[in-house]
Design a protein around this motif. Structure first.
Motif, PDB file in Angstrom:
ATOM      1  N   ILE A  30       0.791  -1.244   0.000  1.00  0.00           N
ATOM      2  CA  ILE A  30       0.000   0.000   0.000  1.00  0.00           C
ATOM      3  C   ILE A  30       0.820   1.289   0.000  1.00  0.00           C
ATOM      4  O   ILE A  30       0.259   2.370  -0.097  1.00  0.00           O
ATOM      5  N   HIS A  31       2.136   1.196   0.109  1.00  0.00           N
ATOM      6  CA  HIS A  31       2.942   2.423  -0.061  1.00  0.00           C
ATOM      7  C   HIS A  31       4.313   2.087  -0.627  1.00  0.00           C
ATOM      8  O   HIS A  31       5.112   1.404   0.016  1.00  0.00           O
ATOM      9  N   THR A  32       4.554   2.576  -1.852  1.00  0.00           N
ATOM     10  CA  THR A  32       5.868   2.412  -2.476  1.00  0.00           C
ATOM     11  C   THR A  32       6.201   3.726  -3.191  1.00  0.00           C
ATOM     12  O   THR A  32       5.370   4.621  -3.279  1.00  0.00           O
ATOM     13  N   HIS A  33       7.414   3.761  -3.719  1.00  0.00           N
ATOM     14  CA  HIS A  33       7.819   4.898  -4.567  1.00  0.00           C
ATOM     15  C   HIS A  33       8.112   4.376  -5.972  1.00  0.00           C
ATOM     16  O   HIS A  33       8.951   4.929  -6.679  1.00  0.00           O
ATOM     17  N   LEU A  34       7.440   3.310  -6.346  1.00  0.00           N
ATOM     18  CA  LEU A  34       7.645   2.732  -7.681  1.00  0.00           C
ATOM     19  C   LEU A  34       6.723   3.421  -8.677  1.00  0.00           C
ATOM     20  O   LEU A  34       5.721   4.025  -8.287  1.00  0.00           O
ATOM     21  N   LEU A 174      -2.054  10.066  -3.829  1.00  0.00           N
ATOM     22  CA  LEU A 174      -1.859  11.504  -4.098  1.00  0.00           C
ATOM     23  C   LEU A 174      -1.009  12.136  -3.006  1.00  0.00           C
ATOM     24  O   LEU A 174      -1.466  12.300  -1.862  1.00  0.00           O
ATOM     25  N   ARG A 175       0.238  12.497  -3.351  1.00  0.00           N
ATOM     26  CA  ARG A 175       1.179  13.008  -2.348  1.00  0.00           C
ATOM     27  C   ARG A 175       1.076  14.529  -2.259  1.00  0.00           C
ATOM     28  O   ARG A 175       1.195  15.216  -3.273  1.00  0.00           O
ATOM     29  N   LEU A 176       0.898  15.024  -1.037  1.00  0.00           N
ATOM     30  CA  LEU A 176       0.644  16.455  -0.894  1.00  0.00           C
ATOM     31  C   LEU A 176       1.664  17.198  -0.034  1.00  0.00           C
ATOM     32  O   LEU A 176       1.379  18.297   0.455  1.00  0.00           O
ATOM     33  N   CYS A 329       5.804  -0.853   8.810  1.00  0.00           N
ATOM     34  CA  CYS A 329       6.934  -0.489   9.666  1.00  0.00           C
ATOM     35  C   CYS A 329       7.803   0.389   8.775  1.00  0.00           C
ATOM     36  O   CYS A 329       8.470  -0.096   7.866  1.00  0.00           O
ATOM     37  N   TRP A 330       7.712   1.652   9.027  1.00  0.00           N
ATOM     38  CA  TRP A 330       8.188   2.657   8.083  1.00  0.00           C
ATOM     39  C   TRP A 330       9.697   2.905   8.209  1.00  0.00           C
ATOM     40  O   TRP A 330      10.182   3.201   9.307  1.00  0.00           O
ATOM     41  N   TRP A 331      10.412   2.774   7.069  1.00  0.00           N
ATOM     42  CA  TRP A 331      11.763   3.308   6.907  1.00  0.00           C
ATOM     43  C   TRP A 331      12.741   2.781   7.959  1.00  0.00           C
ATOM     44  O   TRP A 331      13.177   1.661   7.893  1.00  0.00           O
ATOM     45  N   SER A 359       6.148  -1.821   1.531  1.00  0.00           N
ATOM     46  CA  SER A 359       7.580  -2.001   1.230  1.00  0.00           C
ATOM     47  C   SER A 359       8.356  -0.696   1.193  1.00  0.00           C
ATOM     48  O   SER A 359       9.538  -0.664   1.469  1.00  0.00           O
ATOM     49  N   ASP A 360       7.696   0.393   0.772  1.00  0.00           N
ATOM     50  CA  ASP A 360       8.404   1.656   0.555  1.00  0.00           C
ATOM     51  C   ASP A 360       9.479   1.502  -0.528  1.00  0.00           C
ATOM     52  O   ASP A 360      10.406   2.329  -0.618  1.00  0.00           O
ATOM     53  N   ALA A 361       9.344   0.458  -1.355  1.00  0.00           N
ATOM     54  CA  ALA A 361      10.355   0.217  -2.395  1.00  0.00           C
ATOM     55  C   ALA A 361      10.477   1.414  -3.319  1.00  0.00           C
ATOM     56  O   ALA A 361       9.481   2.046  -3.684  1.00  0.00           O
TER      57      ALA A 361
HETATM   58 ZN    ZN Z   1       7.753   6.401   1.405  1.00  0.00          ZN
END
Ligand code: ZN
Ligand code: RAT
Length: 431
Positions: A30-34, A174-176, A329-331, A359-361
């Motif tokens: 639910i959260h990546t930078h891909l 949507l990143r704000l 589990c962030w970063w 993943s924050d991949a």
């Molecule tokens: Zn991130």
């Protein structure tokens, strides 16, 4: 009520069933930078991107005897070589991020100990990006990933505005951050893209900001709106961030039924020389979050916090507010020892009503190690928890295990986003 004879518990068999269930469960990340492959160069993949991941760059600098600027002047492949030399050749790659490269290469069929960088690079050359993306998603058993999409990123904006055929496994978010945290420059950017906004929050500015968000929401169809916040975040205050939240962002989320994701605790550019790798963390005060959950009971909040020391208080807060969903589990908390601790605590306090991991991949190949490593820890935690439950008299069936693991790996997130709190009450009353 009939009494049933106590069945004998076989903890080894139960542990095997849990391991098999977690391995087979597809993930909704639910959260990546891909990026969707249609974004071309913005999608990072391959050995040089893996090695220049900012988590590794920070670690490599601890061994490098080189001024920061000399590193940044190098080509990506040269930076990768330096990272390789300092973290993989001079010592065992024992840190979480370094081991991640080894797990990834290994699962791709490459032996990091045999391969020198040039031969590893040659292996990657044979892939087409779109095929490689599917290969990684399949190896990691990830069904879909959510991107981080910023209307303030010029390269990304162009692609959205031109339009493209969307990959079915890439969702959007949507990143704000610029809107909420750098208002002095972001209002000008919004202005120059055709919206009549001023530096003060006049009535017209508010309406125009709402139009801006409406346009972007329609364009990208996000799962949620999101921001990362410093540990000093508070709500309500007189700050522009607080006012923008109240007058623009939360009304917008309410209009579109969008959850609002807050990632709290990051201290940006603690060491600016390190670029992306230079952010740190701090302990947050959770009163702002509590006020938001209290004042907007119909707004859904997705939250993850950066400081380990905040995690227990956050779990307790989630017990008080059903409009608060914890995720990942962030970063800096995405390391086995802390994932173990956080996941255990969340299960003990919240049952399955949270999302165990994201993943924050940033590099598509990272999906492989991030999920392999997380699955391993989640398996350990579930083995302990279910064995306890079984000795208390409740041994789960295979179907029940599948259901519960599915909740942790994306199912609870889906349920949380779908269910409307008011509707929940009505459904309970009708039962
Ligand atoms: Zn991130
Ligand atoms: O984990 C990361 O890669 C960080 O740099 C951040 O991007 C963080 O996850 C964020 O979304 O702010």
């Amino acid at each position: 009520m009939k009494t049933s004879p106590n069945k004998r518990l076989d903890p080894r068999r139960l542990s095997q069933r849990i391991a098999a269930t977690v391995a087979a469960a597809p993930v909704r990340d639910i959260h990546t930078h891909l990026y969707d492959p249609a974004f071309g160069k913005l999608l990072l993949w391959g050995i040089d991107d893996l090695l220049t991941y900012h988590y590794l760059v920070a670690e490599a600098f601890r061994q490098l005897d080189l001024p920061y600027e000399n590193f940044w002047e190098l080509e990506k492949s040269q930076q990768a070589e330096l990272v390789w030399r300092s973290l993989f050749l001079g010592r065992a790659p024992i840190s979480e991020a370094a081991r991640g490269v080894i797990t990834t290469l290994n699962r791709l069929g490459l032996d990091a100990r045999q391969g020198d960088l040039p031969s590893i690079r040659r292996w990657f050359k044979d892939w087409k990006p779109a095929d490689y993306v599917d290969h990684c998603l399949n190896l990691a058993n990830v069904q879909s990933v959510c991107m981080t999409n910023s209307p303030f990123d010029a390269d990304e904006r162009k692609i959205w505005e031109t339009g493209f055929h969307r990959h079915p496994r890439f969702e959007s978010g949507l990143r704000l951050d610029p809107l909420l945290l750098s208002w002095k420059s972001s209002f000008r950017e919004i202005q120059s893209s055709g919206y009549k906004v001023k530096s003060t929050l006049t009535k017209e500015t508010i309406l125009e900001l709402r139009r801006f968000l409406r346009d972007w929401t329609t364009r990208i169809n996000p799962n949620y709106a999101m921001v990362s916040l410093p540990p000093s975040f508070c709500y309500p205050t007189d700050s522009i961030t607080s006012q923008l939240l109240e007058k623009v962002v939360l009304p917008h989320c309410s209009e579109f039924g969008l959850p609002f994701a807050m990632m709290v605790g990051v201290r940006r550019a603690v060491n600016p020389e390190l670029g992306l790798a230079g952010d740190g963390l701090g302990l947050s005060n959770l009163r702002g979050l509590e006020n938001l959950c209290q004042q907007y009971p119909d707004q859904k909040f997705l939250v993850t916090l950066l400081a380990r020391e905040n995690q227990h208080e956050l779990c307790v807060l989630a017990r008080k507010f059903r409009n608060l969903h914890l995720f990942g589990c962030w970063w800096f908390t995405n390391i086995p020892s802390i994932i173990q601790e956080m996941t255990t605590m969340r299960l003990e306090l919240l049952g399955f009503s949270f999302t165990a991991q994201h993943s924050d991949a940033r590099v598509v190949d990272q999906l492989i190690y991030k999920w392999d490593h997380s699955r391993e820890v989640i398996t350990n935690v579930l083995q302990q928890s279910y064995c306890r439950l079984a000795s208390s008299g409740w041994e789960p069936s295979d179907d029940e295990l599948k259901r519960d693991v599915g909740l942790l790996l994306g199912g609870s997130f889906g349920d949380f986003c779908r269910i409307h709190p008011a509707k929940q009450i009505i459904e309970t009353r009708h039962r």
